[in-house]
Scaffold this motif. Structure first.
Motif, short mmCIF file in Angstrom:
data_model
loop_
_atom_site.label_atom_id
_atom_site.label_comp_id
_atom_site.label_asym_id
_atom_site.label_seq_id
_atom_site.Cartn_x
_atom_site.Cartn_y
_atom_site.Cartn_z
N THR A 137 0.83 -1.21 0.00
CA THR A 137 0.00 0.00 0.00
C THR A 137 0.87 1.26 0.00
O THR A 137 0.56 2.24 0.67
CB THR A 137 -0.98 0.01 1.21
N ILE A 138 1.95 1.23 -0.76
CA ILE A 138 2.86 2.36 -0.81
C ILE A 138 2.26 3.43 -1.73
O ILE A 138 2.04 3.17 -2.91
CB ILE A 138 4.25 1.92 -1.32
N PRO A 139 2.00 4.64 -1.22
CA PRO A 139 1.23 5.60 -1.99
C PRO A 139 2.03 6.58 -2.84
O PRO A 139 1.45 7.30 -3.65
CB PRO A 139 0.47 6.37 -0.90
N SER A 140 3.35 6.60 -2.65
CA SER A 140 4.11 7.65 -3.32
C SER A 140 5.39 7.12 -3.93
O SER A 140 5.98 6.14 -3.45
CB SER A 140 4.47 8.78 -2.34
N LEU A 141 5.81 7.80 -4.97
CA LEU A 141 7.06 7.45 -5.65
C LEU A 141 8.24 7.64 -4.70
O LEU A 141 9.16 6.82 -4.67
CB LEU A 141 7.22 8.34 -6.88
N VAL B 99 6.27 -6.33 -8.64
CA VAL B 99 5.75 -4.98 -8.42
C VAL B 99 4.30 -4.99 -8.85
O VAL B 99 3.91 -5.72 -9.77
CB VAL B 99 6.55 -3.93 -9.22
N GLY B 100 3.48 -4.21 -8.15
CA GLY B 100 2.08 -4.20 -8.53
C GLY B 100 1.23 -3.31 -7.67
O GLY B 100 1.68 -2.26 -7.21
N VAL B 101 -0.01 -3.76 -7.41
CA VAL B 101 -0.98 -2.94 -6.70
C VAL B 101 -1.73 -3.77 -5.68
O VAL B 101 -1.90 -4.99 -5.83
CB VAL B 101 -1.98 -2.30 -7.69
N ASN B 102 -2.19 -3.10 -4.63
CA ASN B 102 -3.07 -3.73 -3.66
C ASN B 102 -4.05 -2.72 -3.10
O ASN B 102 -3.84 -1.50 -3.23
CB ASN B 102 -2.29 -4.41 -2.52
N SER C 35 4.23 -3.10 -3.62
CA SER C 35 2.84 -2.98 -4.06
C SER C 35 2.32 -1.59 -3.71
O SER C 35 2.44 -1.12 -2.59
CB SER C 35 2.00 -4.06 -3.37
N PHE C 36 1.73 -0.94 -4.72
CA PHE C 36 1.33 0.46 -4.58
C PHE C 36 -0.16 0.63 -4.27
O PHE C 36 -1.00 -0.16 -4.68
CB PHE C 36 1.61 1.21 -5.89
N SER C 37 -0.44 1.71 -3.57
CA SER C 37 -1.79 2.22 -3.41
C SER C 37 -2.05 3.19 -4.57
O SER C 37 -1.21 4.05 -4.85
CB SER C 37 -1.91 2.95 -2.07
N CYS C 38 -3.17 3.05 -5.26
CA CYS C 38 -3.45 3.85 -6.45
C CYS C 38 -4.75 4.64 -6.30
O CYS C 38 -5.67 4.22 -5.59
CB CYS C 38 -3.51 2.96 -7.68
N LYS C 39 -4.82 5.76 -7.01
CA LYS C 39 -6.00 6.62 -6.94
C LYS C 39 -6.99 6.38 -8.06
O LYS C 39 -8.15 6.77 -7.99
CB LYS C 39 -5.57 8.09 -6.96
N ASP C 40 -6.52 5.72 -9.15
CA ASP C 40 -7.38 5.43 -10.30
C ASP C 40 -6.69 4.37 -11.14
O ASP C 40 -5.74 3.72 -10.67
CB ASP C 40 -7.68 6.70 -11.11
N GLY C 41 -7.10 4.22 -12.38
CA GLY C 41 -6.54 3.19 -13.24
C GLY C 41 -5.26 3.58 -13.94
O GLY C 41 -4.82 2.86 -14.86
N ALA C 42 -4.63 4.66 -13.51
CA ALA C 42 -3.40 5.10 -14.16
C ALA C 42 -2.31 5.55 -13.20
O ALA C 42 -1.13 5.48 -13.53
CB ALA C 42 -3.71 6.26 -15.13
N CYS C 43 -2.70 6.01 -12.01
CA CYS C 43 -1.75 6.71 -11.15
C CYS C 43 -1.69 6.14 -9.73
O CYS C 43 -2.67 5.61 -9.20
CB CYS C 43 -2.13 8.19 -11.05
#
Length: 323
Positions: A173-177, A229-232, A198-206
């Motif tokens: 759930t990492i939200p920032s670069l 690397v990915g999203v959760n 794994s990143f926290s994302c705000k939409d389907g691109a960022c």
């Protein structure tokens, strides 16, 4: 067989290993009261470790190949502050999260006569999780912190978990670069550790901080220790476009990891509510595998029943090894 070797078996989009779901979701289903607690599920490391073991066991029974520890919101300073314990006790509590999970695995394998031995990923949440204000979904704090400050904050937790023998570290759930850069740099200080990011994302691109997801993948590419690397914890509907946006940037040696939430949305007044156009994780999982996801599971509001359903779905389509 190492996780790196196991992932290599799925390098051509032929299948995936199965993650667990939302540990806090299962703990709450077992009766734990976590909402509003600044330590969240990590408090149970001090007050009810058996509940955590039971939750791990439930996900293992559902077919998870990898379980994650109850350390997402666990920090040494957080334990000192909210439990009024010494630094040494705080470190012991942090490490106990790993020990609980690692003890549950062989007990489960022995009881079920399983052939495969599930792995344990030590959960490492973002700085924002410790603030208990939802900022892991915005990353706003990163604007006021340097990479070195983020490294200094994360280092004590990472050193404890690495020394305790985690199979790998789960940067979740990492939200920032900027925070991703800090974690990649810190990982170099632990040369014997593998990890996923794994990143926290705000939409389907960022990402949550507004950076393109592809930029996050490029940061991950800088580390030979990152296996995926990915999203959760995003809605499942965003995953396909997020992965597609970085397909030309991802290193061929890197897998994607995907573990979204159930598709429900949290509303401060109404609680959890179903979002419009909700699609299930099993229904979308084949697309993610074709895109290069070799690790798939669930996050918030995804319990053992849903993970078992995902496993049956993947096994039925030949996308996962039957135990």
């Amino acid at each position: 067989m190492s996780l790196r070797a196991r992932l290599r078996n799925y390098a051509n989009g032929d299948g995936a290993l199965l993650l667990d779901g939302g540990l806090a979701t299962q703990l709450e289903a077992q009766g734990a009261k976590l909402q509003g607690d600044p330590l969240w599920s990590a408090r149970l490391l001090a007050t009810d470790p058996q509940a955590i073991s039971d939750a791990h066991h439930s996900f293992l029974k559902s077919g998870a190949d990898i379980i994650t520890t109850a350390t997402y919101q666990a920090t040494i300073q957080g334990f000192v502050r909210h439990l009024n314990v010494s630094l040494d006790v705080a470190r012991e509590l942090l490490v106990s999260g790993l020990h609980l999970a690692k003890q549950t695995v062989p007990a489960y394998v022995s009881d079920t006569h399983g052939k495969a031995c599930p792995l344990v990923a030590a959960s490492v949440g973002p700085y924002g999780a410790s603030l208990h204000d939802g900022s892991e979904y915005t990353g706003a704090y990163a604007k006021m912190m340097s990479v070195e400050e983020l490294k200094s904050w994360h280092r004590p937790q990472l050193e404890c978990l690495a020394a305790a023998g985690a199979d790998l570290l789960a940067f979740e759930t990492i939200p920032s670069l900027k925070e991703a850069e800090a974690l990649v740099e810190l990982l170099r200080e632990l040369p014997n550790c593998d990890a996923w990011l794994s990143f926290s994302c705000k939409d389907g691109a960022c990402l949550a901080d507004g950076s393109p997801f592809g930029d996050g993948v490029c940061v991950a590419n800088k580390s030979t220790q990152l296996l995926a690397v990915g999203v959760n914890c995003c809605t499942p509907e965003w995953v396909e476009t997020l992965l597609d946006s970085a397909k030309a940037l991802k290193s061929p040696n890197m897998s994607y990891i995907v573990y979204p939430n159930s598709g429900e949305e949290w509303d401060a007044e109404q609680g959890w509510r179903t979002s419009s156009g909700k699609s299930s994780i099993p229904a979308l999982s084949h697309t993610w595998i074709k895109q290069g996801a070799a690790l798939i599971g669930g996050c918030c509001r995804v319990g053992p029943d849903q993970i078992a359903e995902l496993r049956r779905h993947l096994e039925g389509h030949g996308n996962i090894t039957i135990r």
